[in-house]
Design a protein around this motif. Structure first.
Motif, mmCIF file in Angstrom:
data_model
loop_
_atom_site.group_PDB
_atom_site.id
_atom_site.type_symbol
_atom_site.label_atom_id
_atom_site.label_comp_id
_atom_site.label_asym_id
_atom_site.label_seq_id
_atom_site.Cartn_x
_atom_site.Cartn_y
_atom_site.Cartn_z
ATOM 1 N N LEU A 243 -6.186 -14.391 15.880
ATOM 2 C CA LEU A 243 -6.354 -13.422 16.959
ATOM 3 C C LEU A 243 -5.254 -13.528 18.004
ATOM 4 C CD1 LEU A 243 -8.093 -11.230 18.249
ATOM 5 C CD2 LEU A 243 -9.429 -13.031 19.360
ATOM 6 N N GLU A 244 -4.797 -14.726 18.302
ATOM 7 C CA GLU A 244 -3.791 -14.910 19.340
ATOM 8 C C GLU A 244 -2.393 -14.495 18.887
ATOM 9 O OE1 GLU A 244 -3.955 -18.911 20.648
ATOM 10 O OE2 GLU A 244 -5.952 -18.724 21.564
ATOM 11 N N SER A 245 -2.093 -14.713 17.608
ATOM 12 C CA SER A 245 -0.741 -14.399 17.113
ATOM 13 C C SER A 245 -0.819 -13.706 15.758
ATOM 14 C CB SER A 245 0.094 -15.679 17.008
ATOM 15 O OG SER A 245 0.166 -16.358 18.236
ATOM 16 N N PRO A 246 -1.292 -12.453 15.707
ATOM 17 C CA PRO A 246 -1.396 -11.758 14.408
ATOM 18 C C PRO A 246 -0.048 -11.517 13.748
ATOM 19 C CG PRO A 246 -1.838 -10.259 16.232
ATOM 20 C CD PRO A 246 -1.781 -11.625 16.822
ATOM 21 N N ASP A 247 1.044 -11.511 14.547
ATOM 22 C CA ASP A 247 2.371 -11.305 13.962
ATOM 23 C C ASP A 247 2.821 -12.496 13.125
ATOM 24 O OD1 ASP A 247 2.474 -8.865 15.210
ATOM 25 O OD2 ASP A 247 3.590 -9.599 16.956
ATOM 26 N N GLU A 248 2.142 -13.615 13.264
ATOM 27 C CA GLU A 248 2.513 -14.810 12.504
ATOM 28 C C GLU A 248 1.723 -14.928 11.199
ATOM 29 O OE1 GLU A 248 2.071 -18.156 15.045
ATOM 30 O OE2 GLU A 248 3.570 -17.475 16.510
ATOM 31 N N VAL A 249 1.090 -13.827 10.800
ATOM 32 C CA VAL A 249 0.280 -13.821 9.573
ATOM 33 C C VAL A 249 0.865 -12.806 8.603
ATOM 34 C CG1 VAL A 249 -2.007 -13.433 8.595
ATOM 35 C CG2 VAL A 249 -1.781 -14.470 10.866
ATOM 36 N N GLN A 250 1.005 -13.201 7.347
ATOM 37 C CA GLN A 250 1.468 -12.299 6.299
ATOM 38 C C GLN A 250 0.284 -11.887 5.428
ATOM 39 O OE1 GLN A 250 4.569 -14.379 4.168
ATOM 40 N NE2 GLN A 250 6.155 -13.682 5.576
ATOM 41 N N VAL A 251 0.160 -10.575 5.176
ATOM 42 C CA VAL A 251 -0.913 -10.039 4.338
ATOM 43 C C VAL A 251 -0.279 -9.253 3.201
ATOM 44 C CG1 VAL A 251 -2.991 -8.612 4.257
ATOM 45 C CG2 VAL A 251 -2.434 -9.881 6.344
ATOM 46 N N SER A 252 -0.731 -9.515 1.982
ATOM 47 C CA SER A 252 -0.166 -8.820 0.820
ATOM 48 C C SER A 252 -0.577 -7.353 0.824
ATOM 49 C CB SER A 252 -0.632 -9.491 -0.471
ATOM 50 O OG SER A 252 -2.032 -9.324 -0.628
ATOM 51 N N ASN A 253 0.176 -6.533 0.110
ATOM 52 C CA ASN A 253 -0.156 -5.126 -0.060
ATOM 53 C C ASN A 253 -1.150 -4.957 -1.206
ATOM 54 O OD1 ASN A 253 1.616 -4.031 1.948
ATOM 55 N ND2 ASN A 253 3.326 -4.440 0.574
ATOM 56 N N PRO A 254 -1.944 -3.872 -1.184
ATOM 57 C CA PRO A 254 -2.834 -3.603 -2.332
ATOM 58 C C PRO A 254 -2.023 -3.490 -3.610
ATOM 59 C CG PRO A 254 -3.393 -2.195 -0.479
ATOM 60 C CD PRO A 254 -2.101 -2.875 -0.113
ATOM 61 N N SER A 255 -2.594 -3.911 -4.696
ATOM 62 C CA SER A 255 -1.864 -3.936 -5.961
ATOM 63 C C SER A 255 -1.596 -2.520 -6.459
ATOM 64 C CB SER A 255 -2.653 -4.698 -7.029
ATOM 65 O OG SER A 255 -3.782 -3.952 -7.423
ATOM 66 N N ASP A 256 -0.549 -2.404 -7.283
ATOM 67 C CA ASP A 256 -0.228 -1.111 -7.895
ATOM 68 C C ASP A 256 -1.348 -0.635 -8.802
ATOM 69 O OD1 ASP A 256 2.209 -1.122 -6.612
ATOM 70 O OD2 ASP A 256 3.294 -1.996 -8.307
ATOM 71 N N ALA A 257 -2.142 -1.575 -9.323
ATOM 72 C CA ALA A 257 -3.258 -1.191 -10.197
ATOM 73 C C ALA A 257 -4.285 -0.358 -9.446
ATOM 74 C CB ALA A 257 -3.930 -2.433 -10.778
ATOM 75 N N LEU A 258 -4.461 -0.636 -8.135
ATOM 76 C CA LEU A 258 -5.403 0.154 -7.348
ATOM 77 C C LEU A 258 -4.920 1.590 -7.215
ATOM 78 C CD1 LEU A 258 -7.926 0.315 -5.573
ATOM 79 C CD2 LEU A 258 -6.518 -0.410 -3.632
ATOM 80 N N LEU A 259 -3.609 1.763 -6.990
ATOM 81 C CA LEU A 259 -3.059 3.115 -6.914
ATOM 82 C C LEU A 259 -3.195 3.837 -8.244
ATOM 83 C CD1 LEU A 259 0.205 2.321 -4.883
ATOM 84 C CD2 LEU A 259 -2.022 3.083 -4.014
ATOM 85 N N ALA A 260 -2.969 3.115 -9.343
ATOM 86 C CA ALA A 260 -3.131 3.718 -10.668
ATOM 87 C C ALA A 260 -4.572 4.123 -10.907
ATOM 88 C CB ALA A 260 -2.667 2.740 -11.750
ATOM 89 N N GLN A 261 -5.507 3.280 -10.453
ATOM 90 C CA GLN A 261 -6.916 3.577 -10.636
ATOM 91 C C GLN A 261 -7.305 4.849 -9.894
ATOM 92 O OE1 GLN A 261 -9.602 0.769 -8.815
ATOM 93 N NE2 GLN A 261 -11.075 0.998 -10.458
ATOM 94 N N ARG A 262 -6.829 5.005 -8.673
ATOM 95 C CA ARG A 262 -7.185 6.183 -7.885
ATOM 96 C C ARG A 262 -6.513 7.441 -8.431
ATOM 97 N NH1 ARG A 262 -7.186 3.620 -1.752
ATOM 98 N NH2 ARG A 262 -9.039 2.329 -2.104
ATOM 99 N N ALA A 263 -5.279 7.296 -8.932
ATOM 100 C CA ALA A 263 -4.627 8.451 -9.540
ATOM 101 C C ALA A 263 -5.383 8.911 -10.777
ATOM 102 C CB ALA A 263 -3.179 8.102 -9.904
ATOM 103 N N ALA A 264 -5.841 7.949 -11.586
ATOM 104 C CA ALA A 264 -6.627 8.295 -12.771
ATOM 105 C C ALA A 264 -7.936 8.960 -12.381
ATOM 106 C CB ALA A 264 -6.896 7.041 -13.606
ATOM 107 N N SER A 265 -8.555 8.475 -11.313
ATOM 108 C CA SER A 265 -9.816 9.060 -10.858
ATOM 109 C C SER A 265 -9.623 10.504 -10.421
ATOM 110 C CB SER A 265 -10.387 8.230 -9.712
ATOM 111 O OG SER A 265 -11.583 8.804 -9.229
#
Length: 394
Positions: A243-265
C-alpha cells in the motif's frame, strides 16, 4: 331488453379449438410441426455442440493458466531491489475475486550440492526456494514421485526437487545445503504455469527460516482468480501487496491464452446468433404458410361459426391459438431432438455435454413468438370474412 353478449372463450375452449384444427388435418400438422422441430433442433444442437466444444476448449485453456497472475518485488526509486511486505500474501488473499494465492521466497546464499565432496564453486546453478504448502494446487503442479511438503516435513530438513533439478542432481536420497543434509521427499513433474520451479529445490517456509536464515519475504506470489475478473484483480494487486509503495511491485499481464479464449467465445456467440436466426426464420415461414392455406380451405367452417354468433375476435383467437399450439408442438420436439444430437456428438468426441438453459428456454419462447406472428395475418384475414361471403366461397 339488453342485447345478448357473445360467450367468452376459456383457455380450455381455445385448446380444444386449436387441437381440433390440427386433428382435422393430421398429416399437414405433423409436417408443419416437423418444419418447426427441424429448425429448433438445428438451433439447439448447434448451440449445444458449440457450447460443449467451447467447454472443452475452456478446460484446455484453463490448464494454461488463463486466470493466473504473479506478483513480485520491483525496484526502489534508487534502483535497488525492493521487498514485498510480510503481510502481502494475506492482503492479496482478501481480494474478492481471488480464488487462491500462494508464495515462494528465494533463499539467498544457499548452494545446493549432490554430496559434501563437491567443490564449493560447482553448485550447478540451482535455486533454493521456500514454498507455501498450497503451492502445488495453485500452479497446477503434479508430483513425478514421492510426496509434497506437509505440515510436518515443512519444519524439518526436507526438500522437493523440480523436474530439471532432479535431472541434474540424479536419483539421490538427500542433498547437501549450507553444511546440512536435507532429505529428498519428492520430485515434481515439469510445471507449465511456473517453469521457474523446474530448476528449483523447494523447502518448507519454516525450515528455511530455522536452518538457512531465510528472511521470510515472498519473492513471487502466485494468484488465481475468477476469469472474468482477471483485469480487475490485476489493477488492484500492486496497491494491495504494498500500500505504501505500489510502484515497487511488479504484476504480470494476463496470459495470451485468456485473450484467445475470449476471442473464441465471441466467434462462437456470433455463429450461434446467425444460425439460430436462420433456423427460426425458416420455421416461421413454414407455420405462416400452413396457416394461410388453412384459412383458405376452412372458409365454410369460418362462415358457419360466424353465422352461429362467433365474433371476429373469437375467430382471430381461434387461429392464433391453433398456430401457437402447432409451433409449440414443433418446438418441444425440436428441443428434445437437439439435446439428443448434442449428447450423442459430445459423447463421441469425449467432450462435456452442455445444453445451455437459455437455448432451451429461448427455443421454446421463439416458437411461441413465431406461432403468434405467423398466425396473426391468417387470423386477421379469417376474421374479416363476412359469413355470407365465406359460405358462398365454400
Amino acid at each position: 331488453m339488453p342485447a345478448p353478449q357473445p360467450a367468452r372463450l376459456r383457455g380450455s375452449d381455445l385448446l380444444r379449438l386449436g387441437g381440433s384444427g390440427l386433428r382435422a388435418r393430421p398429416l399437414r400438422a405433423v409436417l408443419s410441426a416437423l418444419g418447426i422441430a427441424i429448425g429448433i433442433a438445428a438451433m439447439v444442437s448447434v448451440v449445444g455442440i458449440s457450447s460443449s466444444s467451447r467447454a472443452d476448449l475452456d478446460e484446455a485453456l484453463a490448464e494454461l493458466g488463463t486466470n493466473m497472475l504473479t506478483v513480485s518485488p520491483g525496484n526502489t526509486m534508487f534502483g535497488e531491489t525492493a521487498t514485498l511486505p510480510d503481510e502481502a500474501l494475506g492482503m492479496i488473499e482478501r481480494i474478492g475475486p481471488v480464488t487462491s494465492a500462494t508464495a515462494t521466497g528465494k533463499v539467498d546464499g544457499a548452494r545446493i550440492y549432490r554430496t559434501d565432496q563437491i567443490p564449493a564453486g560447482q553448485s550447478g546453478g540451482l535455486s533454493l526456494l521456500a514454498a507455501q504448502l498450497d503451492l502445488l494446487a495453485t500452479v497446477n503442479a503434479e508430483l513425478a514421485r514421492g510426496a509434497w511438503l506437509n505440515a510436518a516435513t515443512a519444519r524439518y530438513p526436507a526438500v522437493v526437487l523440480g523436474a530439471a533439478a532432479a535431472q541434474r542432481l540424479g536419483d539421490v536420497p538427500s542433498v547437501y545445503i549450507g553444511g546440512r543434509w536435507y532429505s529428498v521427499v519428492g520430485v515434481l513433474q515439469q510445471v507449465a504455469l511456473a517453469p521457474e520451479l523446474d530448476n528449483a529445490v523447494l523447502i518448507g517456509w519454516d525450515a528455511a527460516k530455522q536452518y538457512l536464515a531465510f528472511d521470510g519475504h515472498a519473492t513471487t506470489v502466485y494468484t488465481r482468480s475468477i476469469e472474468s475478473q482477471v483485469e480487475a484483480v490485476r489493477a488492484v494487486l500492486a496497491p494491495t501487496a504494498n500500500l505504501e509503495s505500489p510502484d515497487e511491485v511488479q504484476v504480470s499481464n494476463p496470459s495470451d491464452a485468456l485473450l484467445a479464449q475470449r476471442a473464441a467465445s465471441q466467434a462462437f456467440n456470433a455463429l450461434l446468433l446467425g444460425l439460430g436466426a436462420v433456423a427460426l426464420l425458416v420455421g416461421g415461414i413454414g407455420v405462416a404458410n400452413t396457416m394461410v392455406i388453412s384459412v383458405l380451405e376452412r372458409r365454410a367452417e369460418i362462415g358457419l361459426r360466424r353465422s352461429l354468433g362467433a365474433t371476429r375476435g373469437q375467430i382471430r383467437t381461434q387461429f392464433v391459438s391453433e398456430s401457437l399450439l402447432l409451433s409449440l408442438l414443433g418446438g418441444v420436439g425440436g428441443v428434445l431432438a437437439g439435446a439428443a444430437v448434442t449428447l450423442a456428438y459430445a459423447t463421441s468426441q469425449q467432450w462435456p455435454t452442455v445444453v445451455p438453459l437459455w437455448a432451451v428456454g429461448g427455443g421454446l419462447a421463439a416458437t411461441l413468438v413465431i406461432g403468434a406472428v405467423a398466425g396473426l395475418y391468417p387470423a386477421i384475414r379469417a376474421a374479416r370474412l363476412a359469413p355470407t361471403e365465406a359460405l358462398a366461397a365454400a
